[in-house]
Scaffold this active site. Structure first.
Site, mmCIF file in Angstrom:
data_model
loop_
_atom_site.group_PDB
_atom_site.id
_atom_site.type_symbol
_atom_site.label_atom_id
_atom_site.label_comp_id
_atom_site.label_asym_id
_atom_site.label_seq_id
_atom_site.Cartn_x
_atom_site.Cartn_y
_atom_site.Cartn_z
ATOM 1 N N LYS A 161 0.875 -1.177 0.000
ATOM 2 C CA LYS A 161 0.000 0.000 0.000
ATOM 3 C C LYS A 161 0.912 1.227 0.000
ATOM 4 O O LYS A 161 1.217 1.799 1.056
ATOM 5 C CB LYS A 161 -0.916 -0.033 1.221
ATOM 6 C CG LYS A 161 -2.065 0.965 1.190
ATOM 7 C CD LYS A 161 -2.955 0.753 2.404
ATOM 8 C CE LYS A 161 -4.101 1.752 2.463
ATOM 9 N NZ LYS A 161 -5.104 1.502 1.422
ATOM 10 N N THR A 162 1.357 1.607 -1.165
ATOM 11 C CA THR A 162 2.377 2.645 -1.286
ATOM 12 C C THR A 162 1.767 3.994 -1.650
ATOM 13 O O THR A 162 0.745 4.082 -2.334
ATOM 14 C CB THR A 162 3.433 2.269 -2.350
ATOM 15 O OG1 THR A 162 2.805 2.229 -3.631
ATOM 16 C CG2 THR A 162 4.029 0.910 -2.053
#
Length: 322
Positions: A161-162
């Site tokens: 989850k960047t």
């Protein structure tokens, strides 16, 4: 609405508590310029037995997994980060809240090599308020299939989850909103359904629940909740597989899931009324109380609010007291 920067309270950063208005970073912070970082969205709910964090262990593990995949060594273990999230609620006197743990690079230098940079962790929490209206939860969303494709598995880290991934999501969502829609459905590079802008997608057809396999979409924690509730409580078969956009057109029901959104019906896609074949309520009418979507909404609400009677007692491990 009060701007997020103009609040009283406390923010945790690298093991210290900073007054909310003094929690600042330098303008040359590396993550601000290149997007290399990761984060989580965690919910806290007030229930009959007090406030608790929902699936905080799973969120924290995914945060650390994301940082590891990005090669950003974090100096704090899972237990420390969970305790910091608990204290965020206590110090800020929050009962219902949204927490955002974030890992980011410092401002020691700029450049794509990202060498010699410090890795920081911050956690902020605030009252999310009515993120989704009761009307949206009942009437559902109008969506547009996006012309912006979701990331290919060999272009970016689809399990992480960047920060930078959400440029893709914002482009897709803003295009749909400008065209008068509520949400967007993104396809993967091969043309199969991936996810909504920041939510996973489900469809019901002939009593079987289907959701895209985890390739180009995020392995959502709310997605996992729905799969377990559908299988273990409602006894519904769930299949994770490739899905084409026209399958959503002819679905009996469809909905999207996410930490902030929870479970929201999808009532229209590309001008097609979802569920028309199955006799779904007409546009402007609430979803049927006996629909699978409504049942899952109710189960999810009961679990997150710690109403754990009967079959739901098995999900007590999802709750961490604040």
């Amino acid at each position: 609405m009060t701007p997020l920067y103009d609040r009283d309270g406390w923010i945790w950063r690298d093991g210290e508590w900073l007054p909310w208005r003094e929690a600042q970073s330098h303008l040359l912070t590396h993550t601000l310029h290149y997007g290399m970082g990761c984060f989580e969205g965690v919910r806290a709910y007030a229930g009959a037995q007090g406030t608790h964090l929902f699936r905080v262990a799973e969120h924290t593990r995914r945060l650390l997994d994301s940082a590891h995949a990005l090669d950003m060594p974090v100096a704090f273990d899972e237990a420390t980060l969970i305790e910091a999230q608990r204290q965020c609620l206590v110090r800020n006197e929050l009962r219902n809240a949204y927490l955002k743990p974030t890992v980011f690079f410092g401002a020691e230098g700029l450049g794509l090599r990202a060498k010699g940079l410090s890795v920081h962790v911050m956690i902020a929490a605030w009252d999310l308020g009515d993120y989704i209206s009761a009307e949206a939860a009942s009437l559902g969303l109008r969506a547009l299939t996006s012309s912006w494709a979701r990331h290919h598995v060999n272009i970016s880290l689809c399990r992480a989850k960047t920060n930078g991934h959400y440029v893709n999501s914002m482009l897709a969502l803003n295009t749909a909103v400008k065209a008068g829609f509520d949400e967007t459905i993104m396809l993967d590079p091969e043309g199969y359904v991936a996810e909504a802008s920041a939510a996973n997608v489900f469809l019901l057809r002939d009593g079987v629940l289907h959701t895209p396999e985890v390739t180009s979409c995020l392995q959502g924690i709310t997605r996992d909740c729905v799969i377990q509730l559908a299988r273990d409580v409602l006894g519904i078969e769930v299949r994770e597989r490739r899905i084409t956009r026209d399958e959503l057109y002819i679905a009996d029901e469809a909905f999207v899931t996410g930490t902030a959104a929870e479970i929201l019906p999808l009532r229209e896609l590309d001008g097609r009324h979802v569920g028309a074949r199955a006799g779904a309520p007409l546009p402007g009418q609430p979803i049927a109380e006996d629909s699978v979507t409504a049942k899952l909404q109710q189960l999810y609400r009961r679990v997150t609010r710690a109403e754990l009677a009967g079959d739901l007692t098995a999900f007590r491990a999802w709750l961490t007291p604040a």
